[in-house]
Design a protein around this motif. Structure first.
Motif, PDB file in Angstrom:
ATOM      1  N   ASP A 186      -7.044  -1.326  -1.577  1.00 45.45           N
ATOM      2  CA  ASP A 186      -6.521  -0.110  -0.967  1.00 45.45           C
ATOM      3  C   ASP A 186      -7.208   1.084  -1.612  1.00 45.45           C
ATOM      4  O   ASP A 186      -7.183   1.236  -2.839  1.00 45.45           O
ATOM      5  N   SER A 230       0.829  -1.198   0.000  1.00 46.31           N
ATOM      6  CA  SER A 230       0.000   0.000   0.000  1.00 46.31           C
ATOM      7  C   SER A 230       0.866   1.252   0.000  1.00 46.31           C
ATOM      8  O   SER A 230       0.627   2.187  -0.779  1.00 46.31           O
ATOM      9  N   THR A 270      -7.628   0.852   3.887  1.00 46.20           N
ATOM     10  CA  THR A 270      -7.025  -0.350   3.340  1.00 46.20           C
ATOM     11  C   THR A 270      -7.706  -1.568   3.925  1.00 46.20           C
ATOM     12  O   THR A 270      -7.745  -1.738   5.142  1.00 46.20           O
TER      13      THR A 270
END
Length: 251
Positions: free
Chosen positions: A114, A10, A121
């Motif tokens: 995400d 992420s 997330t």
């Protein structure tokens, strides 16, 4: 595999996308007819994801929307959609997502949705889905008449597929459009009950399956099975709701 590595993915994807947004996005069109945009943010994010995976798991395969296969045939494969919902991104909408799926053979063992614009997330792994570290559950809705339904674009359905979707829409409580992968995130968080879509590619759905299932939902195809290759996906808050939707889809 642990959740910390998904957090790393992420971070690297968000940083790559933010840098391109700062420079200013220019969308190229993949299609001769119609509009399927791709931007340098898509490409930069996939390069960043690939770099992180290659460094940590050099034996794993990688499939990505923008750059195709690395080590095709590997036992463990990462499936990447660096920006799902590029149309939303270029329109300044928050529903675009970074999607990462993790598979062993045909089994979807992990997934990440995400949502950088929402700082959210969702990671599904080991049969459990968490949003920003907190466990989430689907609504558990069991009745189509009570279901909150979503699909990204109803104009993607035509002919018999349009008729099938319209039957489900007519039987559902309310329908919302245009959410891209965020709709599946909302099935996992209990805010939407049902998603019906077609024409999806593996990078579109590989991440979603583990996330929805880890929240107690069910994901299958339009026929009641798990053949996702044709791209017809149903994600539901419960197996009962899924079965009802499939029955209505098939008339």
């Amino acid at each position: 595999m642990d959740r910390a590595f998904f957090a790393t993915l992420s971070d690297v994807a968000r940083a790559a996308i933010a840098a391109e947004l700062e420079r200013g996005l220019v969308a190229d069109n993949k299609l001769e007819h119609g509009f399927d945009p791709v931007t340098e943010a898509d490409r930069a994010a996939e390069r960043a994801l690939r770099g992180a995976i290659e460094a940590a798991f050099p034996d794993h395969g990688i499939w990505g929307e923008e750059y195709g296969w690395t080590r095709e045939g590997a036992a463990t494969v990462w499936s990447l959609d660096p920006v799902d919902g590029t149309r939303a991104l270029v329109c300044g909408l928050p529903s675009w997502a970074v999607l990462v799926g993790l598979l062993e053979g045909d089994r979807h063992i992990g997934g990440m949705i995400d949502l950088p614009a929402l700082n959210e997330t969702l990671v599904g792994i080991d049969g459990e889905t968490r949003r920003n570290g907190e466990r989430v559950r689907s609504s558990g809705c069991t009745a189509l008449a009570d279901a909150r339904l979503s699909t990204t674009d109803p104009h993607l359905f035509a002919g018999p597929e349009w008729d099938a979707f319209e039957r489900v829409r007519s039987a559902s409580r309310v329908t919302r459009f245009g959410l891209d992968a965020m709709a599946y995130a909302r099935v996992a968080t209990g805010d939407i009950d049902l998603v019906v879509e077609n024409s999806l590619k593996r990078h579109d759905y590989d991440a979603l399956i583990a996330v929805v299932r880890g929240a107690g939902g069910h994901v299958g195809d339009w026929q009641g099975g798990s053949d996702f290759a044709p791209g017809r996906i149903v994600a539901a808050a419960s197996r009962s709701l899924y079965d009802q939707a499939v029955e209505v889809l098939n008339g």
